[in-house]
Design a protein around this motif. Sequence first.
Motif, PDB file in Angstrom:
ATOM      1  N   GLY A  72     -84.169  68.481  50.282  1.00 27.21           N
ATOM      2  CA  GLY A  72     -82.982  69.206  50.665  1.00 27.21           C
ATOM      3  C   GLY A  72     -82.468  68.627  51.735  1.00 27.21           C
ATOM      4  O   GLY A  72     -81.383  68.938  52.719  1.00 27.21           O
ATOM      5  N   GLY A 128     -80.922  65.609  52.601  1.00 24.04           N
ATOM      6  CA  GLY A 128     -79.654  65.056  52.414  1.00 24.04           C
ATOM      7  C   GLY A 128     -79.776  63.688  51.816  1.00 24.04           C
ATOM      8  O   GLY A 128     -78.884  62.934  51.732  1.00 24.04           O
ATOM      9  N   LYS A 129     -81.061  63.373  51.430  1.00 27.28           N
ATOM     10  CA  LYS A 129     -81.051  61.685  50.998  1.00 27.28           C
ATOM     11  C   LYS A 129     -80.199  61.586  49.775  1.00 27.28           C
ATOM     12  O   LYS A 129     -79.358  60.419  49.757  1.00 27.28           O
ATOM     13  CB  LYS A 129     -82.508  61.489  50.481  1.00 27.28           C
ATOM     14  CG  LYS A 129     -83.451  61.886  51.889  1.00 27.28           C
ATOM     15  CD  LYS A 129     -84.985  61.653  51.324  1.00 27.28           C
ATOM     16  CE  LYS A 129     -85.377  62.587  50.324  1.00 27.28           C
ATOM     17  NZ  LYS A 129     -85.625  63.946  50.662  1.00 27.28           N
ATOM     18  N   SER A 130     -80.350  62.230  48.701  1.00 29.49           N
ATOM     19  CA  SER A 130     -79.685  61.939  47.576  1.00 29.49           C
ATOM     20  C   SER A 130     -78.050  62.022  47.747  1.00 29.49           C
ATOM     21  O   SER A 130     -77.217  61.261  47.284  1.00 29.49           O
ATOM     22  CB  SER A 130     -80.022  62.742  46.332  1.00 29.49           C
ATOM     23  OG  SER A 130     -81.266  62.699  46.238  1.00 29.49           O
ATOM     24  N   THR A 131     -77.763  63.072  48.657  1.00 33.78           N
ATOM     25  CA  THR A 131     -76.225  63.142  48.871  1.00 33.78           C
ATOM     26  C   THR A 131     -75.814  62.007  49.593  1.00 33.78           C
ATOM     27  O   THR A 131     -74.586  61.391  49.314  1.00 33.78           O
ATOM     28  CB  THR A 131     -76.145  64.409  49.815  1.00 33.78           C
ATOM     29  OG1 THR A 131     -76.813  65.855  49.235  1.00 33.78           O
ATOM     30  CG2 THR A 131     -74.518  64.820  49.955  1.00 33.78           C
ATOM     31  N   GLN A 142     -81.561  59.949  41.267  1.00 29.98           N
ATOM     32  CA  GLN A 142     -82.727  60.805  41.280  1.00 29.98           C
ATOM     33  C   GLN A 142     -82.680  61.499  39.824  1.00 29.98           C
ATOM     34  O   GLN A 142     -83.743  61.535  38.892  1.00 29.98           O
ATOM     35  CB  GLN A 142     -82.753  61.752  42.253  1.00 29.98           C
ATOM     36  CG  GLN A 142     -84.183  62.826  42.465  1.00 29.98           C
ATOM     37  CD  GLN A 142     -84.215  63.526  43.537  1.00 29.98           C
ATOM     38  OE1 GLN A 142     -83.300  63.765  43.972  1.00 29.98           O
ATOM     39  NE2 GLN A 142     -85.145  64.125  43.702  1.00 29.98           N
ATOM     40  N   SER A 166     -81.164  70.435  45.570  1.00 28.01           N
ATOM     41  CA  SER A 166     -81.732  68.972  45.640  1.00 28.01           C
ATOM     42  C   SER A 166     -82.773  68.952  44.399  1.00 28.01           C
ATOM     43  O   SER A 166     -83.278  69.799  44.125  1.00 28.01           O
ATOM     44  CB  SER A 166     -82.166  68.589  46.848  1.00 28.01           C
ATOM     45  OG  SER A 166     -83.549  69.387  46.953  1.00 28.01           O
ATOM     46  N   GLY A 196     -86.043  68.145  44.502  1.00 30.14           N
ATOM     47  CA  GLY A 196     -87.142  68.614  44.580  1.00 30.14           C
ATOM     48  C   GLY A 196     -87.142  70.155  44.685  1.00 30.14           C
ATOM     49  O   GLY A 196     -88.158  70.687  44.030  1.00 30.14           O
TER      50      GLY A 196
HETATM   51  N1  LIG Z   1     -73.397  69.586  44.531  1.00 31.29           N
HETATM   52  C1  LIG Z   1     -73.832  70.320  45.291  1.00 31.29           C
HETATM   53  N2  LIG Z   1     -73.330  71.542  45.400  1.00 31.29           N
HETATM   54  C2  LIG Z   1     -73.773  72.654  46.251  1.00 31.29           C
HETATM   55  N3  LIG Z   1     -74.932  72.213  47.238  1.00 31.29           N
HETATM   56  C3  LIG Z   1     -75.224  70.862  47.104  1.00 31.29           C
HETATM   57  C4  LIG Z   1     -74.747  70.070  45.978  1.00 31.29           C
HETATM   58  N4  LIG Z   1     -75.622  68.988  46.113  1.00 31.29           N
HETATM   59  C5  LIG Z   1     -76.520  68.897  47.206  1.00 31.29           C
HETATM   60  N5  LIG Z   1     -76.401  70.181  47.570  1.00 31.29           N
HETATM   61  C6  LIG Z   1     -77.178  70.579  48.616  1.00 31.29           C
HETATM   62  O1  LIG Z   1     -77.356  69.757  49.529  1.00 31.29           O
HETATM   63  C7  LIG Z   1     -78.503  69.609  50.265  1.00 31.29           C
HETATM   64  C8  LIG Z   1     -79.146  68.061  50.381  1.00 31.29           C
HETATM   65  O2  LIG Z   1     -79.369  67.859  48.971  1.00 31.29           O
HETATM   66  P1  LIG Z   1     -79.875  66.475  48.608  1.00 31.29           P
HETATM   67  O3  LIG Z   1     -79.899  66.527  47.151  1.00 31.29           O
HETATM   68  O4  LIG Z   1     -78.985  65.380  49.281  1.00 31.29           O
HETATM   69  O5  LIG Z   1     -81.348  66.422  49.168  1.00 31.29           O
HETATM   70  P2  LIG Z   1     -82.456  65.468  49.016  1.00 31.29           P
HETATM   71  O6  LIG Z   1     -82.810  64.893  50.308  1.00 31.29           O
HETATM   72  O7  LIG Z   1     -82.088  64.314  48.044  1.00 31.29           O
HETATM   73  O8  LIG Z   1     -83.750  66.358  48.436  1.00 31.29           O
HETATM   74  P3  LIG Z   1     -85.004  65.874  47.388  1.00 31.29           P
HETATM   75  O9  LIG Z   1     -86.136  65.144  48.197  1.00 31.29           O
HETATM   76  O10 LIG Z   1     -85.220  67.306  46.808  1.00 31.29           O
HETATM   77  O11 LIG Z   1     -84.364  65.211  46.331  1.00 31.29           O
HETATM   78  C9  LIG Z   1     -79.521  70.587  49.371  1.00 31.29           C
HETATM   79  O12 LIG Z   1     -79.657  71.658  50.252  1.00 31.29           O
HETATM   80  C10 LIG Z   1     -78.716  70.866  48.304  1.00 31.29           C
HETATM   81  O13 LIG Z   1     -78.961  72.356  47.835  1.00 31.29           O
END
Ligand SMILES: Nc1ncnc2c1ncn2[C@@H]1O[C@H](COP(=O)(O)OP(=O)(O)OP(=O)(O)O)[C@@H](O)[C@H]1O
Lengths: 504, 346
Positions: A40, A42-45, A86, A401, A403
């Motif tokens: 969570g 923010g990597k995938s975002t 992912q 996210s 994970g």
């Molecule tokens: N479409 C969406 N709607 C609402 N919240 C979102 C959305 N996409 C991501 N988030 C939120 O944004 C935050 C970052 O998510 P992200 O997927 O970028 O995490 P991450 O670093 O890739 O985590 P992980 O290691 O679990 O993959 C998380 O809190 C997630 O809940």
Amino acid sequence: MASILEIRHVSKSFPGVKALDDVSISLAAGSVHALLGENGAGKSTLIKIITGVQAPDAGEVLFDGASMRFSKPREAGACGIGVVHQERNLVMRFSVAENIMLDRLGAHSLSRVDHTAIADEAVRWLKMLDLDIDPGTPVSRLSVAQMQLVEIGKALSLRSRVLLLDEPTASLTPNESAALFAIIRKLKADGVAILFVSHKLEEVFGICDTVTVLRDGRNVCDSVPLAGLNRQDVVKMMIGRAEQLARRAPRSKPAASPLLELRGYSSDAGHRDVNLTVRPGEIVGLYGLVGAGRSELAKSVLGLSRQTGGEVLLNGQAVHITSVASALHHHGIGYVSEDRKGEGLILLHSVLDNAGITIWQRLASRFGLLHDATVAREVGPVIAKLEVKTPSLQQTIGNLSGGNQQKVSVAKWIAAGVKLLIIDEPSVGIDIKTKAYLHDLIHELAGRGTAILLITSDMPEMVDVADRILVMDRFRIKGEVENDRVYERVSQAIMTFIHDRKAA
Amino acid sequence: MTTAASDSATTPEPGAAEVPRPSVTLQVLLSNEFGLAALIAVAVVIFATSLPGFTSPFSLFTLSRQIGIDTMIGLAMMAVIVTGGLDLSVGAIGACAAMFFGFGLEQLGLPLPVAIVFALLLGAGLGAINGITVVRSGVHSFIITLASMSIFFGVMIYLTQAKGFNGLPPGVAAFGRMKLVGPVSVLLVTTLAVCAGLLVLYRFTALGRQMLSAGANARAAELSGIEVGRTLIFCHALTGALAALAGLMLTARTGAAVPSMAGHLGQDWLLPAFLAPVLGGTLLTGGRVSVIGTLLGATFVTVITSGLLLMRVSEFWVQAFLGLMLLAAVLIDKARHTLLRRRGMI
Ligand SMILES: Nc1ncnc2c1ncn2[C@@H]1O[C@H](COP(=O)(O)OP(=O)(O)OP(=O)(O)O)[C@@H](O)[C@H]1O
Ligand SMILES: [Mg+2]
């Protein structure tokens, strides 16, 4: 070094979450850049913003020094940015080859598809990844790890100048990852800029040269050299404190009579003469390479494929289980699927509905009435222990996210209160901090007398959690290793059983 | 509100909610249901000011009666759309149940409540036959119910010799004329009660949640210990029972049970059956329903239809207009679907 891709001061919010807050990162040609952070963070975002899946609220993306904003993921591909997201994005009914070549199936939508050419090209990439499957196989028949490799092959086949890999190794064993790393090193030498996301720090230190760490959507560091940093430094940046080594009470050897026993078990799926016992309170590991038949064994015991020989005994009684429903409600057996997107979660529904699905029937009142508050009371503690990051329990789980989704997919079975829990790849994509909590939970569960069969491709996890380890290869049990938690010895013993295959 | 998730006290993860969630008011304003309610309000205002007869007590009574019946037809279809399937035989089941109701009252001399219960059970039974066939064969419900539509209707015509039952007890027609609270038809009140029941089902019972889960992702539901096959059969049976109830309501309105009450093969019901739930935001691919949306969708369609008829637009054009509206609703559904897929939620 020249930077090909630069992200400057990007921010992105979702309802209830600030996913990215003023984040910057720059990718250089001929470099492997690690993007790290907790679940969570923010990597995938960030990756989705680069490829145009999502639009940033603020900030810009520079590609070759020019400001870019892709509105469709395909445009990024055309510009030379390849990506492995992912979440799997394969077309289940298409073949492996068609999926790999999906974006290039014929020049126009009406032109003929040249199937031999496609298959030839696909085979090249499959070979490179050491994946021995027929390119005509429909993707729906592959295991999760094989799908992951196909996804990687698809991105590689674009021969892009920038390659974004979001947890490509999450569901791979070290053997398969090794093939990928060889390719990554070669691409690096060819001047490709690679972004690599992983929660496995050994991999990061093995192949990366630069690192960016995110915490709660903010840069902790921005594109610094990895040389000079050690594991502890990186962990401290990720979680804000040093890693605590698990200090668990030594586990006593359970003496009760077996809860589950397979005798000479064989199945439609291809298992032959499988013998296995799990006692109450015992954690039995099942290790094997991808395609060894471990998940298939679990599913077969649950009645998802037919038993063709041998016996299944529960508490000494021969049983014949025909459905997951009867396994759960009559025999108290649960199964955490390795495929959270296809089999584990209902992405359209809320976190609470997903976490509670296994206990609805038990919690419902006499007239079948069921309140969210009742469910929340039961699953809340597990969700909290695993630190599921969500704005509320009503959040649609597809918005979490990767994970955090995984945590719920495991939590729903930990909360189910079963007598035997089969856990298949529980920590795929889970960050190191939560992984330790998860292992605590598994030990607690066993401490309360639950029998656990653990399937994992993550060797350190196996050594940390299991009491004894069965090694499976090509749908047979090859041998058993007593786990004395000495990593080198145990992993050596396991690999000996597996490599024994040539001799046999 | 859709019913896949419901609200209650929750404990947000500390540190996660850094941005305030959109206020409840905003969520309501953006919802499908609110959009429909606004459209209904606009249509009512336009018709009320331009058509003198629109707000007469009689007009309001027939309007409420029609809303009651069309909503019930929509709910019947909604109950099976939950599974990602559909039921083309709703009209046939409705007609069968109504004819059986007439037969029971007139020929067997059953007491009214008993005849009602039997008719509803027949509807549920026919629905269950659809469900069992779909689950056992694995064939899409489109084909199965296309076949069963003809079979149910054909058998009913054969048994009744295509003759209606006109000598029902006077209580039936009296019920159809009954008003509660001003000009509101008791049929609409019946429908509202059923809506309340369905809201409870989908939101507050294990069975309703299992229906939604099995519809959203059958594989995941099965691996979570839900008996998917049995759940799908329940959904189809519920559709049959609701279709039967709609048939009885229609019988009360006309005071007689006639084989052609839902048109040939019951086809006249199909348009309202799909329009209401799809307009209301029920996802055609399954897993998400909106009971209130279905009610509003049917209300919208009925208001527009009766307004147009009052304006002396020919029946033919009204039908064409409804067809267009269904097309628009399906396109909106598709857009919703694409959005969900883009977010990786399907
Ligand atoms: N479409 C969406 N709607 C609402 N919240 C979102 C959305 N996409 C991501 N988030 C939120 O944004 C935050 C970052 O998510 P992200 O997927 O970028 O995490 P991450 O670093 O890739 O985590 P992980 O290691 O679990 O993959 C998380 O809190 C997630 O809940
Ligand atoms: Mg991620």
